[in-house]
Design a protein around this motif. Sequence first.
Motif, PDB file in Angstrom:
ATOM      1  N   ILE A  58       0.859  -1.184   0.000  1.00 26.08           N
ATOM      2  CA  ILE A  58       0.000   0.000   0.000  1.00 26.08           C
ATOM      3  C   ILE A  58       0.893   1.231   0.000  1.00 26.08           C
ATOM      4  O   ILE A  58       1.799   1.335   0.828  1.00 26.08           O
ATOM      5  CB  ILE A  58      -0.903   0.035   1.251  1.00 26.08           C
ATOM      6  N   GLU A  59       0.629   2.138  -0.928  1.00 24.76           N
ATOM      7  CA  GLU A  59       1.320   3.439  -0.952  1.00 24.76           C
ATOM      8  C   GLU A  59       0.257   4.496  -0.712  1.00 24.76           C
ATOM      9  O   GLU A  59      -0.740   4.553  -1.426  1.00 24.76           O
ATOM     10  CB  GLU A  59       1.995   3.665  -2.304  1.00 24.76           C
ATOM     11  N   LEU A  60       0.448   5.311   0.328  1.00 24.12           N
ATOM     12  CA  LEU A  60      -0.505   6.368   0.661  1.00 24.12           C
ATOM     13  C   LEU A  60      -0.008   7.692   0.114  1.00 24.12           C
ATOM     14  O   LEU A  60       1.177   8.013   0.231  1.00 24.12           O
ATOM     15  CB  LEU A  60      -0.684   6.463   2.174  1.00 24.12           C
ATOM     16  N   CYS A  61      -0.908   8.492  -0.447  1.00 26.69           N
ATOM     17  CA  CYS A  61      -0.528   9.789  -1.008  1.00 26.69           C
ATOM     18  C   CYS A  61      -0.173  10.762   0.115  1.00 26.69           C
ATOM     19  O   CYS A  61      -0.426  10.512   1.298  1.00 26.69           O
ATOM     20  CB  CYS A  61      -1.648  10.349  -1.880  1.00 26.69           C
ATOM     21  N   GLY A  62       0.389  11.886  -0.284  1.00 26.47           N
ATOM     22  CA  GLY A  62       0.802  12.905   0.663  1.00 26.47           C
ATOM     23  C   GLY A  62      -0.351  13.559   1.399  1.00 26.47           C
ATOM     24  O   GLY A  62      -0.144  14.258   2.390  1.00 26.47           O
ATOM     25  N   GLY A  63      -1.587  13.354   0.944  1.00 24.00           N
ATOM     26  CA  GLY A  63      -2.744  13.897   1.649  1.00 24.00           C
ATOM     27  C   GLY A  63      -3.001  13.215   2.978  1.00 24.00           C
ATOM     28  O   GLY A  63      -3.692  13.757   3.834  1.00 24.00           O
ATOM     29  N   PHE A  64      -2.454  12.014   3.160  1.00 23.08           N
ATOM     30  CA  PHE A  64      -2.587  11.334   4.446  1.00 23.08           C
ATOM     31  C   PHE A  64      -1.568  11.942   5.389  1.00 23.08           C
ATOM     32  O   PHE A  64      -0.361  11.784   5.195  1.00 23.08           O
ATOM     33  CB  PHE A  64      -2.322   9.831   4.299  1.00 23.08           C
ATOM     34  N   GLY A  65      -2.045  12.646   6.384  1.00 18.81           N
ATOM     35  CA  GLY A  65      -1.141  13.190   7.386  1.00 18.81           C
ATOM     36  C   GLY A  65      -0.634  12.091   8.305  1.00 18.81           C
ATOM     37  O   GLY A  65      -0.946  10.904   8.121  1.00 18.81           O
ATOM     38  N   HIS A  66       0.117  12.478   9.303  1.00 12.24           N
ATOM     39  CA  HIS A  66       0.675  11.505  10.250  1.00 12.24           C
ATOM     40  C   HIS A  66      -0.428  10.702  10.927  1.00 12.24           C
ATOM     41  O   HIS A  66      -0.321   9.482  11.081  1.00 12.24           O
ATOM     42  CB  HIS A  66       1.538  12.208  11.301  1.00 12.24           C
ATOM     43  N   GLN A  67      -1.480  11.362  11.327  1.00 12.69           N
ATOM     44  CA  GLN A  67      -2.580  10.664  12.000  1.00 12.69           C
ATOM     45  C   GLN A  67      -3.322   9.739  11.040  1.00 12.69           C
ATOM     46  O   GLN A  67      -3.745   8.652  11.415  1.00 12.69           O
ATOM     47  CB  GLN A  67      -3.529  11.665  12.643  1.00 12.69           C
ATOM     48  N   GLY A  68      -3.460  10.180   9.778  1.00 15.00           N
ATOM     49  CA  GLY A  68      -4.105   9.326   8.778  1.00 15.00           C
ATOM     50  C   GLY A  68      -3.320   8.061   8.516  1.00 15.00           C
ATOM     51  O   GLY A  68      -3.887   6.971   8.416  1.00 15.00           O
ATOM     52  N   VAL A  69      -2.008   8.194   8.421  1.00 22.05           N
ATOM     53  CA  VAL A  69      -1.151   7.020   8.245  1.00 22.05           C
ATOM     54  C   VAL A  69      -1.291   6.095   9.453  1.00 22.05           C
ATOM     55  O   VAL A  69      -1.381   4.866   9.303  1.00 22.05           O
ATOM     56  CB  VAL A  69       0.319   7.434   8.025  1.00 22.05           C
ATOM     57  N   ALA A  70      -1.363   6.677  10.637  1.00 23.12           N
ATOM     58  CA  ALA A  70      -1.527   5.863  11.849  1.00 23.12           C
ATOM     59  C   ALA A  70      -2.851   5.104  11.822  1.00 23.12           C
ATOM     60  O   ALA A  70      -2.901   3.923  12.201  1.00 23.12           O
ATOM     61  CB  ALA A  70      -1.440   6.747  13.089  1.00 23.12           C
ATOM     62  N   GLU A  71      -3.916   5.751  11.362  1.00 25.23           N
ATOM     63  CA  GLU A  71      -5.215   5.073  11.285  1.00 25.23           C
ATOM     64  C   GLU A  71      -5.170   3.894  10.321  1.00 25.23           C
ATOM     65  O   GLU A  71      -5.665   2.813  10.628  1.00 25.23           O
ATOM     66  CB  GLU A  71      -6.306   6.057  10.851  1.00 25.23           C
TER      67      GLU A  71
END
Length: 105
Positions: A58-71
Amino acid sequence: MTTIFKAVFIFIAPETNANSNSSWVITPEVHVKTLAVSSYQEACDSIDGLEKEGIKAIELCGGFGHQGVAEISKVVAGRIPIGVVRFDHHPCLDNVSGDTLFISK
């Protein structure tokens, strides 16, 4: 015979729907799905289906902030490796982090 490696790039965009806003790039050895979601929750809700499709990264875009990546990491629970593109303030999200848009304060 080669094994096909399947990955997904998930990005956040307003007024999208994970069920209808996706596409594949297919090469002989790598298949990459691009998936648009409208929120962190929609991304989290997509994980089990992606795993069933055989997604191995899974590659997450830059729109995912730190908290989004944690979720997302919490939902994935180590089942699939996660990579992250990093913007502190994403130009497509009015120069804010997804954390500003999607995390309740």
